[in-house]
Design an enzyme around this catalytic site. Structure first.
Site, PDB file in Angstrom:
ATOM      1  CG  ASP A 164      -2.085   0.949   1.091  1.00 56.60           C
ATOM      2  OD1 ASP A 164      -2.284   1.493  -0.022  1.00 56.60           O
ATOM      3  OD2 ASP A 164      -2.793   1.169   2.089  1.00 56.60           O
ATOM      4  NE  ARG A 168      -3.857   5.349   0.605  1.00 52.13           N
ATOM      5  CZ  ARG A 168      -3.719   5.185  -0.705  1.00 52.13           C
ATOM      6  NH1 ARG A 168      -3.681   6.222  -1.498  1.00 52.13           N
ATOM      7  NH2 ARG A 168      -3.611   3.979  -1.237  1.00 52.13           N
ATOM      8  CG  ASN A 169      -0.260   4.394   3.564  1.00 54.65           C
ATOM      9  OD1 ASN A 169      -0.978   4.923   4.416  1.00 54.65           O
ATOM     10  ND2 ASN A 169      -0.696   3.444   2.761  1.00 54.65           N
ATOM     11  CG  ASP A 182      -0.460   3.588   7.577  1.00 53.82           C
ATOM     12  OD1 ASP A 182      -1.392   3.045   8.176  1.00 53.82           O
ATOM     13  OD2 ASP A 182      -0.157   4.788   7.732  1.00 53.82           O
TER      14      ASP A 182
END
Ligand code: ACK
Length: 303
Positions: A164, A168-169, A182
């Site tokens: 992922d 955003r991570n 994350d």
């Protein structure tokens, strides 16, 4: 949780060096929340032998979290425990996991998500209501890419697939250092555990390699694909990939060989690197060591 030594009779619990007394953690404010989890800004006392109070980030589950979400966080904790510190991977500082609520205590990254750092850097021309220059230089943007490649080179060398990887991570510290975070999706391939995917609706379609989308195959090379999309996010200062295209159509387009276009103002050499990550054939994509080399060359040539 600790293991028992010497059978049931002695029942001496081996202390987990990561466990921290809960009363050493004081909640300051909430940093953000997802559907099942929250991240809190906290002050921790006497953590990692550090005598003063230290600002930390603590991940917890919300009351509505189910067994699956709990397992995800426990797994994330396990993955973090197994890693030695790396400058571009968010560090675990401790945990409170002997009873609920589970606390995963991590280093605090003051600037938060890279996605917001990029978006907030966009200059706005208030007269024409258009974008002005970013407060981040193109050198800093390529430096972000390089640091993330370095963190991913480390993770892949440990047999860890992120699954992922997206802006955003990635977290950003006050010194503008990127840290990969994350690990909820991350699985240690060495441990060879089978993992059931999260519900389809939560898959990061726009970041996923075709073999992950269509055949459920993940590898360091599917992470390399996501890295290319993450580079595109960085260069566009946090745009959503395939703007205006519905997720189902993104999948069709990827299958048909369509790729993200070169963003305006993006140098050809930079676009070539992301495009290399989007080779249909996973084996023909670069690994993270090669990506580091390519990005380093860009940084050196610039100066
Ligand atoms: O952009 P943000 O402030 O950065 O909003 C999100 C929010 O929590 C939900 O994920 C922030 N966050 C997560 N982990 C950390 C951390 N280790 N340090 C600082 N902020 C964090 C993230």
């Amino acid at each position: 949780n600790g293991q028992y030594i010497g059978g049931k009779e002695s029942a001496i619990k081996e202390a987990d060096p990561w466990e921290i007394p809960r009363h050493h953690v004081r909640v300051c404010s909430i940093l953000g929340e997802g559907s099942f989890g929250q991240v809190w800004k906290c002050e921790a006392y006497n953590i990692m032998g550090f005598k003063d109070n230290m600002v930390v980030a603590v991940k917890t589950l919300k009351d509505n979290a189910g067994e699956r979400e709990r397992l995800d966080l426990v797994q994330e904790l396990q993955v973090m425990k197994s890693l030695e510190p790396h400058p571009h991977v968010v560090k675990l500082l401790g945990c409170c996991s002997e009873r609920d609520p589970l606390f995963v205590i991590m280093e605090y990254a003051k600037l938060g998500k890279l996605q917001s750092v990029l978006r907030n850097s966009r200059g706005v021309n208030y007269y024409t209501n258009t974008h002005g220059p970013s407060s981040l230089t193109s050198h800093e943007l390529i430096m972000f890419c390089y640091q993330i490649a370095k963190g991913m080179d480390f993770l892949s060398s440990k047999g860890i697939i992120h699954r992922d990887l997206a802006a955003r991570n990635i977290l950003v510290t006050e010194e503008r250092t990127c840290k990969i975070s994350d690990f909820g999706f991350a699985r240690d391939v060495a441990s060879n555990r089978v993992y059931e995917r999260k519900s389809e609706g939560r898959l990061p379609i726009r970041w996923m390699a075709p073999e992950s989308l269509f055949d459920n195959m993940y590898s360091a090379k599917s992470d390399a694909w996501s890295f290319g999309v993450l580079m595109w996010e960085i260069v566009t200062l946090g745009s959503t990939p395939y703007p205006g295209v519905a997720a189902a159509d993104v999948m069709k387009r990827i299958r048909d060989g369509y790729r993200l276009d070169k963003p305006q103002h993006c140098r050809r050499e930079v676009y070539n690197i992301m495009f290399y990550c989007w080779d249909k054939c996973p084996d023909d994509r670069p690994d993270f060591a090669e990506l580091m080399g390519l990005l380093d060359k860009l940084l050196v040539d610039e100066t």
